[in-house]
Design a protein around this motif. Structure first.
Motif, PDB file in Angstrom:
ATOM      1  N   PHE A  22     -42.635 -40.215 -21.341  1.00 30.02           N
ATOM      2  CA  PHE A  22     -41.802 -39.113 -20.854  1.00 30.02           C
ATOM      3  C   PHE A  22     -42.465 -38.306 -19.743  1.00 30.02           C
ATOM      4  O   PHE A  22     -41.846 -38.042 -18.727  1.00 30.02           O
ATOM      5  N   ILE A  23     -43.726 -37.905 -19.915  1.00 31.15           N
ATOM      6  CA  ILE A  23     -44.399 -37.092 -18.900  1.00 31.15           C
ATOM      7  C   ILE A  23     -44.634 -37.904 -17.631  1.00 31.15           C
ATOM      8  O   ILE A  23     -44.327 -37.457 -16.521  1.00 31.15           O
ATOM      9  N   GLY A  24     -45.193 -39.101 -17.777  1.00 33.20           N
ATOM     10  CA  GLY A  24     -45.426 -39.953 -16.619  1.00 33.20           C
ATOM     11  C   GLY A  24     -44.123 -40.339 -15.943  1.00 33.20           C
ATOM     12  O   GLY A  24     -44.009 -40.301 -14.710  1.00 33.20           O
ATOM     13  N   GLY A  25     -43.130 -40.684 -16.732  1.00 31.33           N
ATOM     14  CA  GLY A  25     -41.822 -41.034 -16.179  1.00 31.33           C
ATOM     15  C   GLY A  25     -41.168 -39.866 -15.465  1.00 31.33           C
ATOM     16  O   GLY A  25     -40.589 -40.022 -14.389  1.00 31.33           O
ATOM     17  N   ALA A  26     -41.279 -38.677 -16.055  1.00 26.25           N
ATOM     18  CA  ALA A  26     -40.706 -37.483 -15.423  1.00 26.25           C
ATOM     19  C   ALA A  26     -41.405 -37.192 -14.095  1.00 26.25           C
ATOM     20  O   ALA A  26     -40.753 -36.804 -13.120  1.00 26.25           O
ATOM     21  N   PHE A  27     -42.717 -37.405 -14.059  1.00 22.85           N
ATOM     22  CA  PHE A  27     -43.453 -37.192 -12.818  1.00 22.85           C
ATOM     23  C   PHE A  27     -43.008 -38.190 -11.746  1.00 22.85           C
ATOM     24  O   PHE A  27     -42.789 -37.813 -10.584  1.00 22.85           O
ATOM     25  N   ILE A  28     -42.869 -39.439 -12.135  1.00 18.65           N
ATOM     26  CA  ILE A  28     -42.425 -40.468 -11.187  1.00 18.65           C
ATOM     27  C   ILE A  28     -41.024 -40.142 -10.670  1.00 18.65           C
ATOM     28  O   ILE A  28     -40.769 -40.202  -9.463  1.00 18.65           O
ATOM     29  N   PHE A  29     -40.119 -39.772 -11.567  1.00 18.69           N
ATOM     30  CA  PHE A  29     -38.759 -39.409 -11.145  1.00 18.69           C
ATOM     31  C   PHE A  29     -38.758 -38.169 -10.260  1.00 18.69           C
ATOM     32  O   PHE A  29     -38.000 -38.092  -9.297  1.00 18.69           O
ATOM     33  N   SER A  30     -39.597 -37.189 -10.591  1.00 19.86           N
ATOM     34  CA  SER A  30     -39.617 -35.939  -9.808  1.00 19.86           C
ATOM     35  C   SER A  30     -40.138 -36.153  -8.387  1.00 19.86           C
ATOM     36  O   SER A  30     -39.843 -35.359  -7.499  1.00 19.86           O
ATOM     37  N   THR A  31     -40.912 -37.209  -8.187  1.00 19.80           N
ATOM     38  CA  THR A  31     -41.401 -37.517  -6.841  1.00 19.80           C
ATOM     39  C   THR A  31     -40.526 -38.576  -6.168  1.00 19.80           C
ATOM     40  O   THR A  31     -40.908 -39.096  -5.121  1.00 19.80           O
ATOM     41  N   THR A  32     -39.373 -38.849  -6.764  1.00 21.81           N
ATOM     42  CA  THR A  32     -38.467 -39.908  -6.309  1.00 21.81           C
ATOM     43  C   THR A  32     -39.231 -41.198  -5.999  1.00 21.81           C
ATOM     44  O   THR A  32     -39.128 -41.755  -4.915  1.00 21.81           O
ATOM     45  N   TRP A  33     -40.041 -41.609  -6.937  1.00 22.52           N
ATOM     46  CA  TRP A  33     -40.842 -42.826  -6.907  1.00 22.52           C
ATOM     47  C   TRP A  33     -41.933 -42.804  -5.842  1.00 22.52           C
ATOM     48  O   TRP A  33     -42.571 -43.805  -5.584  1.00 22.52           O
ATOM     49  N   GLY A  34     -42.179 -41.649  -5.243  1.00 18.16           N
ATOM     50  CA  GLY A  34     -43.255 -41.519  -4.263  1.00 18.16           C
ATOM     51  C   GLY A  34     -44.621 -41.722  -4.898  1.00 18.16           C
ATOM     52  O   GLY A  34     -45.546 -42.226  -4.259  1.00 18.16           O
ATOM     53  N   ALA A  35     -44.749 -41.343  -6.174  1.00 10.90           N
ATOM     54  CA  ALA A  35     -46.017 -41.528  -6.887  1.00 10.90           C
ATOM     55  C   ALA A  35     -46.385 -43.005  -6.960  1.00 10.90           C
ATOM     56  O   ALA A  35     -47.563 -43.363  -6.847  1.00 10.90           O
ATOM     57  N   LEU A  36     -45.388 -43.862  -7.128  1.00 12.57           N
ATOM     58  CA  LEU A  36     -45.656 -45.298  -7.196  1.00 12.57           C
ATOM     59  C   LEU A  36     -46.117 -45.827  -5.837  1.00 12.57           C
ATOM     60  O   LEU A  36     -47.001 -46.681  -5.769  1.00 12.57           O
ATOM     61  N   PHE A  37     -45.544 -45.302  -4.762  1.00 12.38           N
ATOM     62  CA  PHE A  37     -45.971 -45.700  -3.423  1.00 12.38           C
ATOM     63  C   PHE A  37     -47.409 -45.260  -3.169  1.00 12.38           C
ATOM     64  O   PHE A  37     -48.231 -46.038  -2.664  1.00 12.38           O
ATOM     65  N   ILE A  38     -47.742 -44.023  -3.544  1.00  8.53           N
ATOM     66  CA  ILE A  38     -49.111 -43.511  -3.380  1.00  8.53           C
ATOM     67  C   ILE A  38     -50.084 -44.346  -4.202  1.00  8.53           C
ATOM     68  O   ILE A  38     -51.175 -44.695  -3.726  1.00  8.53           O
ATOM     69  N   MET A  39     -49.704 -44.705  -5.425  1.00 10.01           N
ATOM     70  CA  MET A  39     -50.579 -45.523  -6.263  1.00 10.01           C
ATOM     71  C   MET A  39     -50.775 -46.905  -5.647  1.00 10.01           C
ATOM     72  O   MET A  39     -51.879 -47.448  -5.685  1.00 10.01           O
ATOM     73  N   PHE A  40     -49.723 -47.475  -5.063  1.00 10.16           N
ATOM     74  CA  PHE A  40     -49.868 -48.766  -4.404  1.00 10.16           C
ATOM     75  C   PHE A  40     -50.899 -48.676  -3.281  1.00 10.16           C
ATOM     76  O   PHE A  40     -51.783 -49.533  -3.170  1.00 10.16           O
ATOM     77  N   ILE A  41     -50.824 -47.630  -2.484  1.00 12.33           N
ATOM     78  CA  ILE A  41     -51.775 -47.434  -1.383  1.00 12.33           C
ATOM     79  C   ILE A  41     -53.193 -47.245  -1.928  1.00 12.33           C
ATOM     80  O   ILE A  41     -54.151 -47.846  -1.417  1.00 12.33           O
ATOM     81  N   LEU A  42     -53.346 -46.429  -2.969  1.00 14.75           N
ATOM     82  CA  LEU A  42     -54.670 -46.217  -3.571  1.00 14.75           C
ATOM     83  C   LEU A  42     -55.249 -47.521  -4.114  1.00 14.75           C
ATOM     84  O   LEU A  42     -56.448 -47.781  -3.963  1.00 14.75           O
ATOM     85  N   HIS A  43     -54.410 -48.324  -4.749  1.00 12.73           N
ATOM     86  CA  HIS A  43     -54.881 -49.610  -5.275  1.00 12.73           C
ATOM     87  C   HIS A  43     -55.284 -50.546  -4.139  1.00 12.73           C
ATOM     88  O   HIS A  43     -56.286 -51.263  -4.239  1.00 12.73           O
ATOM     89  N   MET A  44     -54.531 -50.527  -3.054  1.00 14.02           N
ATOM     90  CA  MET A  44     -54.864 -51.382  -1.919  1.00 14.02           C
ATOM     91  C   MET A  44     -56.193 -50.957  -1.292  1.00 14.02           C
ATOM     92  O   MET A  44     -57.039 -51.801  -0.992  1.00 14.02           O
ATOM     93  N   VAL A  45     -56.390 -49.661  -1.121  1.00 18.10           N
ATOM     94  CA  VAL A  45     -57.651 -49.154  -0.560  1.00 18.10           C
ATOM     95  C   VAL A  45     -58.817 -49.523  -1.471  1.00 18.10           C
ATOM     96  O   VAL A  45     -59.858 -50.009  -1.013  1.00 18.10           O
ATOM     97  N   THR A  46     -58.641 -49.321  -2.773  1.00 19.62           N
ATOM     98  CA  THR A  46     -59.695 -49.635  -3.732  1.00 19.62           C
ATOM     99  C   THR A  46     -59.987 -51.134  -3.752  1.00 19.62           C
ATOM    100  O   THR A  46     -61.141 -51.549  -3.857  1.00 19.62           O
ATOM    101  N   LEU A  47     -58.943 -51.950  -3.624  1.00 15.00           N
ATOM    102  CA  LEU A  47     -59.126 -53.396  -3.582  1.00 15.00           C
ATOM    103  C   LEU A  47     -59.999 -53.786  -2.396  1.00 15.00           C
ATOM    104  O   LEU A  47     -60.929 -54.575  -2.542  1.00 15.00           O
ATOM    105  N   PHE A  48     -59.728 -53.246  -1.223  1.00 20.12           N
ATOM    106  CA  PHE A  48     -60.523 -53.572  -0.036  1.00 20.12           C
ATOM    107  C   PHE A  48     -61.964 -53.101  -0.179  1.00 20.12           C
ATOM    108  O   PHE A  48     -62.898 -53.812   0.196  1.00 20.12           O
TER     109      PHE A  48
END
Length: 96
Positions: A22-48
């Motif tokens: 609920f909390i994580g989902g509410a955060f993701i919804f409140s950012t209109t899935w922007g949190a998932l995009f930011i996490m994708f970028i963070l994972h890509m940077v960390t991968l490199f």
């Protein structure tokens, strides 16, 4: 402590937060899935960074997949929890 290890702690902690029911989902919804995009970028940077340091990249590849699957409510939560566990264990064990 290496930069990749620090980034794995950070991304693992963020994934753990997003996996809270609920909390994580509410955060993701409140950012209109922007949190998932930011996490994708963070994972890509960390991968490199991890790849350049000859470290493990599996947790961050899983995190990038999770960022896409995260739009599906229950499955996304489960994937965030699994990814958090993988990343945090990798950060704790990794000596690079």
């Amino acid at each position: 402590m290496s930069l990749s290890r620090i980034m794995k702690w950070i991304t693992g902690g963020c994934e753990a937060f997003l996996g809270i029911p609920f909390i994580g989902g509410a955060f993701i919804f409140s950012t209109t899935w922007g949190a998932l995009f930011i996490m994708f970028i963070l994972h890509m940077v960390t991968l490199f960074i991890a790849r350049n340091e000859k470290g493990s990249i599996a947790g961050n590849v899983l995190g990038m997949v999770t960022s896409f699957i995260g739009v599906i409510p229950i499955i996304g939560m489960i994937m965030h929890i699994i990814t958090a566990i993988v990343l945090l264990i990798d950060a704790a064990i990794n000596k690079h």
